[in-house]
Design an enzyme around this catalytic site. Structure first.
Site, mmCIF file in Angstrom:
data_model
loop_
_atom_site.group_PDB
_atom_site.id
_atom_site.type_symbol
_atom_site.label_atom_id
_atom_site.label_comp_id
_atom_site.label_asym_id
_atom_site.label_seq_id
_atom_site.Cartn_x
_atom_site.Cartn_y
_atom_site.Cartn_z
ATOM 1 N N ASP A 278 -31.392 -12.097 -2.863
ATOM 2 C CA ASP A 278 -32.390 -11.155 -3.376
ATOM 3 C C ASP A 278 -31.825 -10.420 -4.595
ATOM 4 O O ASP A 278 -30.606 -10.350 -4.752
ATOM 5 C CB ASP A 278 -32.746 -10.113 -2.304
ATOM 6 C CG ASP A 278 -33.327 -10.760 -1.068
ATOM 7 O OD1 ASP A 278 -33.896 -11.858 -1.194
ATOM 8 O OD2 ASP A 278 -33.181 -10.171 0.012
HETATM 9 N N1 URA Z 1 -31.000 -12.654 3.509
HETATM 10 C C1 URA Z 1 -31.641 -11.654 2.873
HETATM 11 O O1 URA Z 1 -32.437 -10.932 3.455
HETATM 12 N N2 URA Z 1 -31.385 -11.456 1.564
HETATM 13 C C2 URA Z 1 -30.507 -12.216 0.867
HETATM 14 O O2 URA Z 1 -30.302 -11.963 -0.334
HETATM 15 C C3 URA Z 1 -29.856 -13.256 1.544
HETATM 16 C C4 URA Z 1 -30.114 -13.451 2.861
#
Ligand code: URA
Length: 231
Positions: free
Chosen positions: A102
């Site tokens: 993310d």
């Molecule tokens: N899970 C998440 O919620 N965010 C990420 O960036 C990676 C795995």
């Protein structure tokens, strides 16, 4: 593509002539003689007939990036900076991301142009462990490890997540290992147990660990051992 097809695509060589060249041991694939006309050959392999190059083989790239917060795990975007902005442009060609993070998340991000390799790393069925260090808004409850081990129900996909492990590092800090890489998976797992992630950092995918010597925004090619750990 099959080896006989690569040869017969070139220089007006017929399929029959190609098969005869291959059977005679006059054709090499990345340095080794190949006598199998039906052998599948990828675009990264060099093919030679009597020493002459038939297919040069594309350069293959495998990179480890320390993703800083604020960069989108995408190759193009109109509004946000993307992780490709951190990579020298001569490598951009056809790089893709093997397992997104993310925008606010940090840590290990792998980029490559080898789609078969990256699928092995990310395909949920293959169950490669991915390790994250997380900080949460609320204290992590004693039930959380058990709930993660049982699997969490994801209604949109209508599935249970694979059993995940959690190692407590503090009241609001933990190391979590998951075996898939579904959309916002770690955040959604914590949300399902009434908590909220405030920081998420990926430390490891399979045997590939974020290099301690990289600073946020820096990257390096994967080593031979790291690449072959996924094969
Ligand atoms: N899970 C998440 O919620 N965010 C990420 O960036 C990676 C795995």
């Amino acid at each position: 593509m099959k080896l006989s097809r690569i040869l017969s695509n070139q220089n007006g060589v017929s399929r029959k002539q190609a098969n005869a060249l291959i059977a005679a041991g006059r054709v090499t694939v990345s340095g080794g003689i190949c006598r199998e006309p039906a052998q599948e050959v990828d675009r990264f392999s060099t093919v030679k007939a009597d020493g002459a190059i038939i297919q040069a083989g594309d350069a293959v790239h495998y990179l480890m990036l320390y993703k800083p917060a604020g960069y989108l795990s995408a190759t193009v975007d109109d509004t946000h900076k993307t992780v490709l902005d951190l990579i020298e442009s001569k490598l951009h060609s056809d790089l893709h991301i093997a397992g997104r993070l993310d925008r606010a998340s940090t840590g290990l991000l792998i980029l490559t142009n080898d789609g078969i390799w990256s699928r092995r790393l990310t395909e949920p069925k293959i169950k490669i462990p991915k390790v994250y260090r997380v900080s949460t808004a609320r204290p992590i409850t004693p039930e959380t490890p058990e709930r993660f081990a049982e699997g969490i129900w994801f209604e949109p996909e209508r599935l249970w997540t694979s059993p995940a492990q959690i190692e407590m590092l503090g009241l609001r800090e933990a190391r979590v290992t998951i075996y898939e890489g579904r959309y916002h998976q770690v955040k959604r797992m914590f949300h399902a147990v009434g908590n909220r992630i405030i920081a998420l950092h990926r430390e490891k995918m399979g045997d590939i660990r974020l290099d301690d010597s990289l600073s946020p925004g820096a990257y390096r090619p994967l080593t031979k051992e790291e690449i072959s750990s996924v094969r």
